[in-house]
Scaffold this motif. Structure first.
Motif, short mmCIF file in Angstrom:
data_model
loop_
_atom_site.label_atom_id
_atom_site.label_comp_id
_atom_site.label_asym_id
_atom_site.label_seq_id
_atom_site.Cartn_x
_atom_site.Cartn_y
_atom_site.Cartn_z
N VAL A 38 0.84 -1.19 0.00
CA VAL A 38 0.00 0.00 0.00
C VAL A 38 0.88 1.25 0.00
CG1 VAL A 38 -1.69 1.31 1.33
CG2 VAL A 38 -1.89 -1.16 1.16
N GLY A 39 0.47 2.23 -0.79
CA GLY A 39 1.24 3.48 -0.83
C GLY A 39 2.05 3.59 -2.11
N VAL A 40 3.09 4.44 -2.06
CA VAL A 40 3.89 4.68 -3.25
C VAL A 40 4.89 3.54 -3.44
CG1 VAL A 40 5.52 6.25 -4.31
CG2 VAL A 40 3.66 7.16 -2.96
N ASP A 41 4.95 2.98 -4.64
CA ASP A 41 5.86 1.85 -4.83
C ASP A 41 7.26 2.35 -5.11
OD1 ASP A 41 6.80 -0.03 -7.44
OD2 ASP A 41 6.00 1.93 -7.91
N ASP A 42 8.24 1.52 -4.74
CA ASP A 42 9.63 1.94 -4.76
C ASP A 42 10.21 2.06 -6.17
OD1 ASP A 42 10.44 2.57 -2.29
OD2 ASP A 42 11.24 0.60 -1.76
N THR A 43 9.74 1.21 -7.08
CA THR A 43 10.36 1.16 -8.38
C THR A 43 9.78 2.19 -9.34
OG1 THR A 43 10.60 -1.19 -7.98
CG2 THR A 43 11.07 -0.41 -10.20
N TYR A 44 8.46 2.24 -9.41
CA TYR A 44 7.82 3.11 -10.39
C TYR A 44 7.31 4.43 -9.80
CZ TYR A 44 7.85 -0.53 -13.93
OH TYR A 44 8.24 -1.45 -14.85
N GLY A 45 7.19 4.47 -8.48
CA GLY A 45 6.69 5.68 -7.85
C GLY A 45 5.20 5.93 -8.05
N VAL A 46 4.43 4.88 -8.32
CA VAL A 46 2.98 5.08 -8.46
C VAL A 46 2.27 4.71 -7.17
CG1 VAL A 46 2.88 4.71 -10.94
CG2 VAL A 46 2.69 2.76 -9.42
N ASP A 47 1.09 5.28 -6.97
CA ASP A 47 0.25 4.95 -5.82
C ASP A 47 -0.39 3.59 -6.04
OD1 ASP A 47 0.83 7.33 -4.78
OD2 ASP A 47 -1.16 8.22 -4.98
N ARG A 48 -0.33 2.76 -5.01
CA ARG A 48 -0.98 1.45 -5.14
C ARG A 48 -1.97 1.23 -4.00
NH1 ARG A 48 3.82 -2.77 -6.31
NH2 ARG A 48 4.46 -2.10 -4.26
N PHE A 49 -3.15 0.72 -4.33
CA PHE A 49 -4.19 0.38 -3.36
C PHE A 49 -4.47 1.51 -2.37
CE2 PHE A 49 -2.05 -3.76 -4.28
CZ PHE A 49 -3.05 -4.25 -5.10
N THR A 50 -4.49 2.74 -2.86
CA THR A 50 -4.77 3.83 -1.94
C THR A 50 -6.24 4.23 -1.97
OG1 THR A 50 -4.18 5.43 -3.62
CG2 THR A 50 -2.46 4.80 -2.10
N PHE A 51 -6.96 3.85 -3.02
CA PHE A 51 -8.39 4.13 -3.16
C PHE A 51 -8.72 5.59 -2.90
CE2 PHE A 51 -7.85 -0.24 -1.65
CZ PHE A 51 -8.30 -0.91 -2.77
N GLY A 52 -7.76 6.46 -3.18
CA GLY A 52 -8.01 7.88 -2.99
C GLY A 52 -8.05 8.32 -1.54
N VAL A 53 -7.75 7.42 -0.61
CA VAL A 53 -7.77 7.79 0.81
C VAL A 53 -6.42 8.40 1.17
CG1 VAL A 53 -8.10 6.93 3.15
CG2 VAL A 53 -9.30 5.85 1.25
N PRO A 54 -6.43 9.64 1.66
CA PRO A 54 -5.14 10.30 1.90
C PRO A 54 -4.22 9.54 2.85
CG PRO A 54 -6.96 11.85 2.15
CD PRO A 54 -7.56 10.51 1.96
N ILE A 55 -4.76 8.98 3.94
CA ILE A 55 -3.84 8.38 4.91
C ILE A 55 -3.20 7.11 4.36
CG2 ILE A 55 -5.00 9.36 6.92
CD1 ILE A 55 -5.94 6.61 7.66
N LEU A 56 -3.79 6.53 3.32
CA LEU A 56 -3.17 5.34 2.74
C LEU A 56 -2.01 5.71 1.82
CD1 LEU A 56 -6.20 3.02 1.93
CD2 LEU A 56 -4.58 2.84 3.80
N LYS A 57 -2.01 6.98 1.36
CA LYS A 57 -0.96 7.37 0.42
C LYS A 57 0.42 7.35 1.04
CE LYS A 57 -3.36 9.90 -3.10
NZ LYS A 57 -3.41 11.09 -3.91
#
Lengths: 318, 510, 182
Positions: free
Chosen positions: B183-202
Motif C-alpha cells: 500500500v502506498g507509493v511503490d519503490d520502483t515506479y513511484g505510483v500509488d498502489r491500493f490507496t483508493f483515494g484515501v489520503p492516509i493510505l498514500k
C-alpha cells in the motif's frame, strides 16, 4: 472518578490562567523551537544538511531547530506534514530535487503555489561513474558502446520518475540507450557498480566521495554546464552537446501564507549559515558550488524553472 | 595471524586511555537506553549522538557509535520480553518465545537467556570481524539483487512454519502482511498502489505501526478484556537474575552454532542485516531444532536463536564498512559518516594506514560486549520490578509507548490511526487464534523482497533463472525450497493421517 | 452442514477480497515500461498465492473437514492454551470496548488538546477502565508520566508532538518554557 474530574478542572484552570496572562502580548518570532522537517530518513544527505543548519542557526536566533525525520513516498509524506501544520513559520522542510520532480510527474499531491521557498542551500551536479577497473575508460567509449549495442549497458539509478531517470530518458532520446536499473537503497547501488553488476552509476559526487578517494570508482561525465575544478579531466554534458543539467539541489521551504517578515528572517539567517566556514567546508565535501545559496525570491523562480526543465525532459522521451 | 593478535593486543592497551574508555561506557549506556525506549530506533540514536563526536578524536567517536550500536541490539530485548513491545524489527522473533516465558512467571530466566545469547553473539561477532575482515570483505561485493532476493525469501520461508498447526493460516497471514506492505507509493515506479483515494493510505503503512500495534496494543487490549488479572506475574519477591546453568547451555550448542553462522553471514551481506538474520535463525530453529515442536511455547531455543544471530550481525556489518566503505545498515551508514567527518577513508587500505585505529575499534568491540552484559545483568532486576506494579497502570503506559513509538518514527498522525487499527486487528487475531507473526514478517520483509525481485528482473531482462544459476543466490534458493517443502510434506502427511486414522498407526518422533 | 459453511465463509470472503484487489491492480498497471514487469506484478503474484491458499482451504473444508481444525495449536503467538483451559478468565467486553474507544478518542483529540493534556487524560482514564481506582496514584502517575514524556521527547530527543490549539496551545507553549525548551 473524582480524581479525573479534578485533573480536567486543574488543566482547564491552568489553561485559562495562562491564556489570560500570555495571549494578548505581541508574539516575538521565534519564541519557541522551529522544527525542520526532513522528508528522508536519518543519516542521509538531506538529514546532514538539516542537522548542520540547526547547529549553526541556533545561536543566531536564540531558539532551537529540532530536526524531525518524516520519510516516505519520495518526500511526499514530509510535505504532507508541512502542509497540514500552521503557516506560522515554526515548521520548515527540506525540499530536494527528487521531491520537486514529483511535480513534473502525474497527479502531484501539492502545487508549487502551496509552498513558499525560503532558500536554496546546495546545488550539486550529478555524474556517471564507472568502476576503477572497468573496461570503459571514458565517456567517448561509453557512448560508442551504448550506440553499438543498445540496451546492454546497465546504469544504476535511484528509481523511475526520479531526476536520475529523467536524465537517462533524455540520453535515450539522443540515441544512447542503456538499461536503467533502479536501486532504492544507496548501499546496494554502490555495491552494484563496485562489484561489477552494473556498468555505471548515476550519483552526486559527495555521496560517494570515499569511493572516489579510494580509487574504487571514477567519473566519466558531469551533467552540468561547465567542468568542476576538482575533476578537471571529466567532460560536462553541455560541451558534449547534451543540453541537460538537472542538479540535485537541497532547499528550505515553508507553507505558503507564512508572514513575509518571518520568511525574510529565516532566509537571512540561512544566508548567514551558508556563509559560515563550517558550512562552506560541508559544501566543498559535497562538491557543491560555493555560491549555491539563493535567497527566498530567487529560490522561488529557481524551483519553478527546475520543474519546467524536468517537464521538458519528460516530454522529449515521447 | 600472529600479526593480527599482536595488533589486537596493542588495541586493548590503547583502550586504556580516559577518552576511549569514557566513550565506550557512554556509548553502551546510551545505546541501551535508546533501545529500551520503543519510540527511538537505533539509527535515530546513533544520528543523535553523531554531533557530539565532532569534537572528539576519530577513534573515540567510532568507539562511542559502535558501542551504541552493539548495546542497541540488546536493549530492545527487554521491552519485547517484558511488555511485548518490539523496539526494533529485529526483536520480533523474541516475542514468540521470550514473552510466553515471561508470562509463565519466568521473566528472569528469559532475560538470563538473552544475556547469554548476547554475550556469545557478541564474542563470536568480534572474533569474526577480526579474522574475516580482510579475506571476506570481497565476498560482500558478489551480492546483487538476485542474492538479496534469495536471502529475504529464505527469511520469509523459514517463518511460514510459524502458523503453528496450520500452514494455510500462516500463508494467509503472510499474504496479508505482504499486501499491506504494497500500500502506498511503490519503490520502483513511484505510483500509488491500493490507496483508493484515501489520503492516509498514500503515506503507506509503516511496518512499525503494524508491529507495535498488533503486538503491543493488541496485547494490552486482550488483557484489558480479561480485566488485567495475570495470576502468574506477582510471584512474591523472588526477583533475581537467573543465568542459565552450564548444562542447559551445553544442550543448546547446535542452536547456538547455527545461529552464530547465520548471524555472521547476514551481517556481511549488505542490506540483509540483523532483522533478516534474526528471522532466518528462528525459522531454521523451527525447521531443524531438536525441540521444534515446543517452539513458541516459551523455550530457551526460541530466545537464543534470534538473539545470537542479531547480535552476531554487528561484526559482519563492520567488515564491509571498514574494508570497503560500504555501510550495510542505517546505523553503519552513520558510523561511515563519522569516519568521513574526521577525514578517515574506510577502504582496503585502512588496515595498513590506520591499523592502530582499526584494531583499537576491534578491541573496543570486545570490551563493549563485556560491558554490555554487565550492564544488562544489573538492569534486569529493576526492570522486572516494573512488572510488579499494578497491571492497569503499566498497561496504560505500554499503550502510550506504542503511540509515541509509532509517532516518532515519521512524526505523522496517520501512523497513530494505524496503531489503533492494528491494535484492534492484533486483538482480533489473538482472540480467534489467527497467527500474527507471519503478517508482521510479511510487512517487514515484503518491501525488500519486492524491490530486490523487481530490480533483478529489470537488470537481467526478465530472466528468472538468475535466481538459480548465480551460485550464491542458487544456494540460498535451495535452502528456501528445502525449508518450504519439508513442512508441506509434514502437513500433507498429517492431513492424510487425520483423514484415515485407521489405516496407519501414529509413528513416534519425527 | 451449517457449521461447515460457517468455517468456509471467512476463506470465501478473503478469496473475494483478493479477487477484487487483483482487479483493482489494473488501475496502476499502466505505469509499467514496455518489456518490463509493472508495479502490479508483485501484488498480483501475492494475491494469486492468497487465492490458491483460500481455494485449497475451501475445498478441504467442504470435502474432508470434520471440524477439528479450529482447535489446532497456534504456536508462536497465542497464549499457551492450557492456561486458557485451566483458568476460564472473566471477560470484560464492555471495558475492552471502552479501551478501544479511548484510544480512538486519544488520536482524535491529540491535535486539539495537545500532547500533554490528551496524554494525561488518556492515561488516567485508561487506568480507571482497567479497574484501578486509587485516585491519588492515577492522578500523579498520569500527570507526571505525561510530563516525563514531554520532557524526553521535546527536550532530549525532539519529536514534533502536537501542541494543540487555542488555550491548549498556550498551555503547551508555557509548559515548554517551564521545562527550559526554547
Amino acid at each position: 472518578m473524582t480524581s479525573i474530574k479534578g485533573a480536567v478542572a486543574l488543566a482547564g484552570a491552568l489553561a485559562a490562567a495562562f491564556c489570560a496572562s500570555i495571549a494578548p502580548a505581541q508574539e516575538k518570532y521565534p519564541s519557541r523551537p522551529v522544527q525542520i522537517i526532513v522528508p528522508w530518513g536519518p543519516g542521509g544527505g538531506a538529514d546532514q544538511l538539516a542537522r548542520l543548519t540547526a547547529k549553526l542557526a541556533e545561536p543566531m536566533l536564540g531558539t532551537s531547530f529540532p530536526v524531525v525525520n518524516t520519510p516516505g513516498a519520495t518526500g511526499a509524506t514530509g510535505m504532507e506534514k508541512l502542509l497540514t501544520d500552521q503557516a506560522d513559520g515554526y515548521s520548515m522542510a527540506i525540499y530536494i530535487a527528487d521531491t520537486n520532480a514529483l511535480l513534473a510527474g502525474p497527479k502531484p499531491r501539492w502545487k508549487l503555489s502551496d509552498i513558499q521557498p525560503v532558500a536554496v542551500m546546495m546545488q550539486v551536479p550529478s555524474f556517471l561513474f564507472v568502476a576503477q577497473n572497468s573496461p570503459i575508460k571514458d565517456w567517448a567509449q561509453f557512448e560508442k558502446e551504448a550506440k553499438a549495442k543498445p540496451k546492454t549497458l546497465k546504469v544504476a539509478t535511484l528509481g523511475y520518475g526520479s531526476v536520475d531517470d529523467m536524465t537517462m530518458q533524455y540520453l535515450a532520446s539522443k540515441g544512447i540507450q542503456i538499461v536503467e536499473v533502479p536501486y532504492a537503497k544507496p548501499s546496494e547501488r554502490y555495491v552494484s557498480v563496485i562489484g561489477g553488476h552494473v556498468d555505471a552509476l548515476y550519483e552526486q559526487a559527495g555521496d560517494v566521495r570515499q569511493f572516489i578517494n579510494n580509487k574504487q570508482i571514477r567519473p566519466i561525465i558531469i551533467f552540468g554546464k561547465e567542468r568542476l575544478p576538482a575533476f578537471k579531466d571529466v567532460p560536462c554534458s553541455y560541451e558534449l552537446g547534451y543540453k541537460i543539467a538537472l542538479p540535485q539541489f537541497r532547499s528550505y521551504v515553508v507553507k505558503a501564507g507564512t508572514p513575509k517578515d518571518r520568511v525574510k528572517l529565516l532566509s537571512d539567517t540561512l544566508q548567514k549559515v551558508s556563509a559560515n566556514p563550517e558550512f562552506q567546508k560541508f559544501l566543498e565535501e559535497n562538491y557543491s558550488a560555493k555560491d549555491s545559496f539563493l535567497p527566498a525570491d530567487k529560490a522561488e523562480t529557481y524551483l519553478a524553472a527546475q520543474v519546467d526543465d524536468m517537464k521538458e525532459a519528460m516530454v522529449k522521451k515521447q | 595471524m600472529q600479526e593480527t593478535i599482536h595488533q589486537l593486543a596493542l588495541g586493548f592497551t590503547h583502550l586504556l586511555t580516559l577518552s576511549h574508555a569514557a566513550s565506550l561506557v557512554v556509548g553502551l549506556v546510551v545505546g541501551m537506553l535508546v533501545a529500551v525506549l520503543p519510540g527511538l530506533t537505533l539509527v535515530m540514536g546513533v544520528v543523535l549522538a553523531l554531533p557530539f563526536t565532532y569534537g572528539m578524536d576519530v577513534t573515540s567517536s567510532i568507539i562511542l557509535l559502535t558501542a551504541m550500536y552493539l548495546s542497541g541490539t540488546y536493549g530492545g530485548a527487554f521491552t519485547s520480553i517484558l511488555f511485548r513491545i518490539p523496539g526494533e524489527p529485529l526483536d520480533v522473533p523474541l516475542l514468540w518465545d521470550g514473552y510466553p516465558m515471561a508470562r509463565k512467571g519466568q521473566p528472569a530466566q528469559a532475560l538470563g537467556w538473552v544475556l547469554l545469547a548476547v554475550f556469545w553473539g557478541g564474542l563470536i561477532t568480534c572474533v569474526s570481524a577480526v579474522v574475516l575482515a580482510v579475506p571476506f570483505a570481497k565476498f560482500a561485493l558478489r551480492f546483487d539483487s538476485p542474492e538479496y532476493f534469495a536471502v529475504v525469501l529464505l527469511g520469509l520461508s523459514g517463518v511460514v512454519a510459524l502458523g503453528g498447526g496450520s500452514l494455510a493460516k500462516a500463508l494467509i497471514s503472510l499474504c496479508i502482511g505482504l499486501m499491506l506492505a504494497t500500500v502506498g507509493v511503490d519503490d520502483t515506479y513511484g505510483v500509488d498502489r491500493f490507496t483508493f483515494g484515501v489520503p492516509i493510505l498514500k503515506d503507506g503503512i509503516e511496518y512499525l505501526t503494524v508491529m507495535v500495534g498488533a503486538y503491543g496494543l493488541g496485547e494490552v487490549l486482550t488483557r484489558m478484556e480479561q480485566g488485567f488479572v495475570s495470576p502468574t506475574m506477582d510471584s512474591g519477591g523472588r526477583v533475581e537474575t537467573r543465568l542459565p546453568r552450564w548444562r542447559d547451555v551445553w544442550e543448546l550448542r547446535p542452536t547456538i552454532g547455527r545461529s552464530s553462522l547465520i548471524g555472521i553471514i547476514c551481517g556481511i551481506v549488505p542490506g540483509a542485516g540483523a532483522t533478516v538474520g534474526s528471522f532466518v535463525a528462528y525459522g531454521i530453529e523451527n525447521q531443524y531444532g531438536k525441540r521444534r515442536a515446543q517452539l513458541g511455547s516459551g523455550i530457551p531455543e526460541g530466545i537464543v536463536a534470534p538473539q545470537v544471530a542479531s547480535t552476531a550481525t554487528v561484526g559482519g556489518h563492520m567488515v564491509p564498512l571498514l574494508a570497503l566503505g560500504i555501510p550495510g545498515s542505517g546505523a553503519t551508514a552513520v558510523i561511515l559518516g563519522a569516519f568521513l567527518l574526521h577525514g578517515v577513508q574506510p577502504g582496503p587500505q585502512i588496515f595498513q594506514t590506520e591499523a592502530a585505529m582499526v584494531y583499537t575499534i576491534f578491541a573496543s568491540m570486545f570490551a563493549a560486549v563485556f560491558g554490555m552484559c554487565l550492564l544488562g545483568y544489573f538492569a534486569i532486576k529493576p526492570l522486572i520490578r516494573v512488572l510488579q506494579l499494578p497491571e492497569a497502570v503499566t498497561s496504560a503506559f505500554v499503550a502510550l509507548f506504542c503511540f509515541v513509538g509509532a509517532y516518532s518514527a515519521r512524526n505523522s498522525l496517520t501512523d497513530l490511526w494505524m496503531i489503533v487499527i492494528f491494535g484492534v486487528v492484533g486483538y482480533l487475531f489473538e482472540r480467534f487464534r489467527f497467527p500474527i507473526a507471519p503478517m508482521v514478517l510479511g510487512i517487514i520483509l515484503g518491501p525488500i523482497a519486492e524491490t530486490s525481485f523487481m530490480t533483478s528482473m529489470i537488470a537481467y531482462q526478465n530472466d528468472w533463472t538468475v535466481f538459480f544459476t548465480r551460485p550464491i543466490a542458487g544456494t540460498f534458493m535451495a535452502f528456501t525450497i528445502l525449508a518450504l517443502a519439508y513442512p508441506m510434506y509434514r502437513q500433507l502427511r498429517s492431513a492424510w493421517r487425520a483423514t484415515r486414522p485407521a489405516t496407519r498407526r501414529l509413528q513416534p518422533g519425527k | 452442514m451449517p457449521s461447515r459453511l460457517k468455517g468456509v465463509l471467512p476463506y470465501a470472503a478473503l478469496f473475494v477480497g483478493a479477487a477484487y484487489l487483483f482487479y483493482d491492480a489494473a488501475t496502476f498497471a499502466a505505469a509499467a515500461r514496455p518489456g518490463q514487469l509493472g508495479p502490479d506484478f508483485w501484488p498480483r503474484a501475492v494475491l494469486v498465492l492468497l487465492m490458491i491458499v483460500c481455494g485449497c482451504e475451501i475445498l478441504r473444508k467442504l470435502l474432508f473437514d470434520r471440524g477439528v481444525d479450529a482447535v489446532v495449536a497456534d504456536a508462536p503467538h497465542a497464549t499457551p492454551h492450557d492456561e486458557e483451559a485451566s483458568a476460564p478468565e472473566p471477560r470484560f467486553p464492555l471495558r475492552l470496548g471502552v479501551g478501544i474507544a479511548l484510544s480512538i478518542a486519544y488520536v482524535l483529540t491529540l491535535d486539539v488538546l495537545g500532547f500533554f493534556v490528551a496524554t494525561a487524560l488518556y492515561l488516567a482514564l485508561f487506568m480507571v477502565t482497567g479497574r484501578y481506582y486509587r485516585s491519588r496514584v492515577v492522578l500523579l502517575s498520569s500527570v507526571l508520566g505525561s510530563l516525563a514524556f514531554v520532557f524526553v521527547f521535546m527536550k532530549v530527543v525532539y519529536v514534533s508532538l502536537p501542541l494543540g490549539v487555542g488555550p491548549f496551545k498556550v498551555l503547551s507553549v508555557w509548559l515548554l518554557a517551564l521545562l527550559g525548551i526554547r
